[in-house]
Scaffold this active site. Structure first.
Site, short mmCIF file in Angstrom:
data_model
loop_
_atom_site.label_atom_id
_atom_site.label_comp_id
_atom_site.label_asym_id
_atom_site.label_seq_id
_atom_site.Cartn_x
_atom_site.Cartn_y
_atom_site.Cartn_z
N CYS A 2 0.71 -1.10 -0.25
CA CYS A 2 -0.14 -0.09 -0.27
C CYS A 2 0.94 1.40 0.13
CB CYS A 2 -1.68 0.00 1.28
SG CYS A 2 -2.10 -1.55 1.96
N ARG A 27 5.42 0.44 -6.13
CA ARG A 27 5.12 -0.49 -4.47
C ARG A 27 4.27 -1.80 -5.57
NH1 ARG A 27 6.36 2.55 0.00
NH2 ARG A 27 5.07 0.90 0.63
N TRP A 75 -3.09 -3.10 -1.43
CA TRP A 75 -2.35 -3.36 -2.02
C TRP A 75 -2.61 -5.10 -1.03
CZ3 TRP A 75 0.99 -5.99 -5.53
CH2 TRP A 75 1.88 -7.67 -5.45
N ASN A 99 -1.22 1.93 5.56
CA ASN A 99 -0.77 0.46 4.96
C ASN A 99 -0.26 -0.45 5.99
OD1 ASN A 99 1.55 -0.79 4.26
ND2 ASN A 99 3.06 1.14 4.16
N GLY A 100 0.20 -1.23 6.67
CA GLY A 100 0.81 -2.32 7.47
C GLY A 100 -0.70 -3.42 7.19
N GLU A 480 19.52 -22.49 -4.27
CA GLU A 480 19.35 -21.16 -4.72
C GLU A 480 20.12 -19.67 -4.23
OE1 GLU A 480 16.64 -19.39 -6.04
OE2 GLU A 480 17.13 -17.78 -4.64
N LYS A 484 21.79 -17.61 -7.57
CA LYS A 484 21.33 -15.86 -7.58
C LYS A 484 22.58 -16.05 -7.49
CE LYS A 484 18.44 -15.68 -6.36
NZ LYS A 484 17.21 -15.74 -6.92
N GLU A 487 23.06 -16.45 -11.20
CA GLU A 487 22.41 -14.81 -11.92
C GLU A 487 23.08 -13.16 -12.05
OE1 GLU A 487 18.86 -15.39 -9.64
OE2 GLU A 487 18.08 -14.87 -11.07
N HIS A 503 31.25 -39.16 -5.79
CA HIS A 503 30.84 -39.77 -6.97
C HIS A 503 31.46 -38.99 -7.89
CE1 HIS A 503 29.64 -42.46 -4.01
NE2 HIS A 503 28.55 -41.60 -3.12
N LYS A 604 12.39 -10.28 -16.19
CA LYS A 604 11.19 -10.82 -14.90
C LYS A 604 10.89 -11.49 -14.98
CE LYS A 604 10.69 -10.44 -10.58
NZ LYS A 604 12.19 -10.61 -9.79
C1 F6R Z 1 15.65 -15.64 -10.26
C2 F6R Z 1 14.52 -16.52 -10.60
C3 F6R Z 1 13.67 -16.78 -11.56
C4 F6R Z 1 12.53 -17.35 -11.55
C5 F6R Z 1 12.07 -18.15 -12.73
C6 F6R Z 1 10.30 -18.05 -12.46
O1 F6R Z 1 15.92 -14.85 -9.63
O2 F6R Z 1 13.85 -14.85 -10.64
O3 F6R Z 1 14.55 -18.43 -11.86
O4 F6R Z 1 12.35 -17.61 -10.11
O5 F6R Z 1 11.89 -17.15 -13.88
O6 F6R Z 1 9.91 -17.30 -12.45
P1 F6R Z 1 8.21 -17.08 -11.72
O7 F6R Z 1 8.08 -17.26 -10.52
O8 F6R Z 1 8.13 -15.46 -12.01
O9 F6R Z 1 8.06 -18.18 -11.92
#
Ligand code: F6R
Length: 609
Positions: A2, A27, A75, A99-100, A480, A484, A487, A503, A604
């Site tokens: 929000c 936001r 939101w 907000n919150g 993960e 991270k 990428e 192995h 994204k």
């Molecule tokens: C890595 C990343 C991607 C997403 C993947 C799935 O930091 O963001 O590996 O996790 O592309 O995306 P969503 O979650 O939007 O389905």
């Protein structure tokens, strides 16, 4: 999340509020509204949807004509996005934006209903509006103060009292709020960008301080209603930097937002100390019947699913298969009628995840989506839906969405285990209480590990390749961590189940191959340590992420760098232990001169196959 704005001054208040709200659009929101004093009456216009819808409604209903008012982008957390749930909300003499989350809103609502109050919306916000109205004694500051004593949670409020048409009031607890001052005008806002077009001067409102804003004065009192002087700050950022809240990149901002994101996601789903997912279409009765679960997702979301597998199998004893969506959908997978298929997705638009869900549905599976983006395709089409309430994630590399996906996986696993009667109600309550402590644990890790991670990151930039190792939950987490790092830093890395190294992969180890080991699970720490000894004796530099209790028991020199995270409920450790991995990745990228918010070749939302 929000956004709140407010204005007192000579300008057209409705115009100021809408244009300030536009600056908070980043936001994310699903409805918007404003309330303005017009001839000493409060006129409110609000609607579901975007600011364009609000502008249209303002032009058809007539623009509130005045110089004092508050505005909001919502939101949704409590209650669906709708006109009636949009803010502002009112009692007879009070109108507010919020907000919150008000954690004890149900309790307060019951009390107010017993006092004859009726409610129009499903929101926790209207409860605060009614409580303010109920307690109103003619003195706004005393009234706000007495409400502060009763509400629990994190919130920021913009408040108008009908009897005071020349001013607005503001207060906050945890959720952000600033008070801007211009020449003969004053503002409130959730974030600096909202006011930058009018002024650069602002005060940071602190916990439980109350601000009174008039056109030519802004005054503050503390929680005991004693007047206080505050330091006036001047924003020297450009608009883009302001939207990052002073952080250099969205990625690090979003890492810092994780404690709030977890709270926002879990608190509305907990009642009487137990998970409550009924609003998401999930009941104990329904869960009882699921015998097989498949989790389908991509990338980071799939890694959240890996943690989910360990937790669900451990607690609920239901077999879980985790599948990469792009494999699952083309592989003719075994799907039995009545199986549960969980799709995890931040964007809710990932083409492979969406198609995997459609395939599962077409073969008679029940589908549960865990999604961050409201109203996205996956969210709309799933049979059951739990939103992660992380707010908009702007950095391409997912951080706060992942941590909220984990949080939801835990709540779901607890609820499933209750349904399957593999844990008792008391044990479930104990686990929920432990989950509620995780936002603080994450905050602690951010506060205490960031500098160390920043330093260690300077040692990683020269590497061409890294290995991440761990066992069980720590293995799921290392996946993960590895993703991270690669990428955003463009350094190759792999994650390996620590016991699998010998192995084959151990042949890669030499002094130029750093190893990041994760060890948070007490029963298998000795095993992971022996794998660390193996790689160390072959020359690898080792960075160990482990619990403080593990760190205390370590022999001298086992690892070159140790990053300690506080020992919490072990099943929940991925939530706090992922944080140093995220921060390491971020600073390694920054040290290499990369833009961590926009890594090369990545988007994204992956809406293509
Ligand atoms: C890595 C990343 C991607 C997403 C993947 C799935 O930091 O963001 O590996 O996790 O592309 O995306 P969503 O979650 O939007 O389905």
């Amino acid at each position: 999340m929000c956004g709140i704005v407010g204005y007192v001054g000579p300008r057209d208040c409705s115009d100021v509020l809408v244009s300030a709200l536009e600056k908070l659009e980043y936001r994310g929101y699903d409805s918007a509204g404003i309330a303005v004093f017009e001839d000493n009456e409060i006129k409110t216009v609000k609607t579901k949807g975007k600011l364009e819808n609000l502008k249209e409604k303002i032009s058809t209903e007539g623009k509130p004509d005045g110089h004092v008012g508050i505005g909001h982008t919502r939101w949704a957390t409590h209650g669906e996005p709708s006109d009636v749930n949009s803010h502002p909300h009112s009692g007879a003499r009070v109108t507010i934006v919020h907000n919150g989350i008000i954690e004890n809103y149900l309790e307060l609502k019951e009390f107010l209903v017993s006092q004859g109050r009726t409610f129009l919306s499903d929101t926790d916000t209207e409860v605060v509006a009614q409580l303010l109205d109920y307690k109103y004694n003619g003195d706004p500051l005393e009234t706000i103060d007495s409400v502060l004593a009763e509400v629990k949670g994190s919130f920021a409020l913009g408040i108008m009292f009908k009897d005071f048409p020349d001013r607005i009031f503001a207060v906050r607890r945890e959720s952000p709020l600033i008070v801007g001052v211009g020449d003969g005008e004053s503002f409130i806002a959730s974030d600096v960008p909202a006011i930058l077009q009018y002024t650069r001067d602002y005060y940071l409102l602190e916990h439980d301080e109350i601000a009174t804003l008039a056109a030519d004065s802004v005054t503050f009192v503390d929680e005991h209603l004693q007047p206080i002087e505050k330091e006036l700050k001047t924003a020297d950022w450009d608009m883009e930097a302001a939207e990052k809240g002073g952080y250099a990149h969205y990625m690090i901002k979003e890492i810092h937002e994780q404690p709030t994101a977890i709270k926002t996601t879990i608190i509305p789903r907990i009642r009487d100390g137990l998970p409550c997912l009924e609003e998401c279409g999930i009941t104990l009765d329904k869960l009882k019947d699921f015998k097989n679960i498949t989790i389908v997702a991509c990338g980071t979301a799939m890694h959240a699913g890996m943690v989910g597998k360990y937790v669900i199998e451990d607690l609920a004893r239901v077999p879980v298969n985790v599948d990469i969506a792009s494999e699952y959908r083309y592989r003719n997978p075994i799907i039995n009628k009545g199986d549960l298929v969980i799709i995890i997705s931040q964007s809710g638009e990932t083409a492979d995840s969406r198609e995997a869900m459609r395939l599962a549905k077409s073969r008679g599976a029940q589908t549960l989506a865990i999604v961050n983006a409201k109203g996205s395709s996956i969210a709309r089409e799933a049979d059951m839906l739990i939103y992660t309430l992380a707010g908009p994630e702007i950095a391409v590399a997912s951080t706060k969405a992942y941590i909220t996906q984990l949080s939801v996986m835990y709540l779901f696993a607890f609820e499933l285990a209750l349904a399957k009667e593999t844990i008792s109600v008391a044990e479930c309550k104990r686990l929920v209480a432990a989950l509620l402590k995780m936002p603080d644990a994450v905050e602690y890790v951010i506060d205490n590990c960031e500098e160390k991670c920043k330093y260690i990151a300077t040692k990683l930039i020269a590497a061409d390749s890294l290995l991440y190792i761990g066992r069980e939950l720590d293995y799921a987490l290392s996946m993960e961590g590895s993703l991270k790092l690669k990428e955003v830093s463009y350094i190759h890395s792999e994650s390996y189940a620590a016991g699998e190294l010998k192995h084959g992969t151990i042949s890669l180890i030499d002094k130029d191959m750093p190893v990041i080991a994760v060890a948070t699970q007490t029963d298998i720490i000795p095993k992971t340590i022996s794998n660390i000894v193996e790689v160390k004796s072959r020359g690898a530099k080792v960075i160990l992420v482990c619990t403080d209790t593990c760190a205390r028991a370590l022999d001298e020199g086992v690892a070159d760098y140790v990053i300690e995270v506080p020992h919490c409920e072990e099943l929940l450790m991925p939530i706090s232990a992922v944080v140093p991995l995220q921060i390491l990745a971020y600073y390694t990228a920054v040290n290499k001169g990369n833009d961590p918010d926009k890594p090369r070749n990545l988007a994204k939302s992956v809406t293509v196959e």
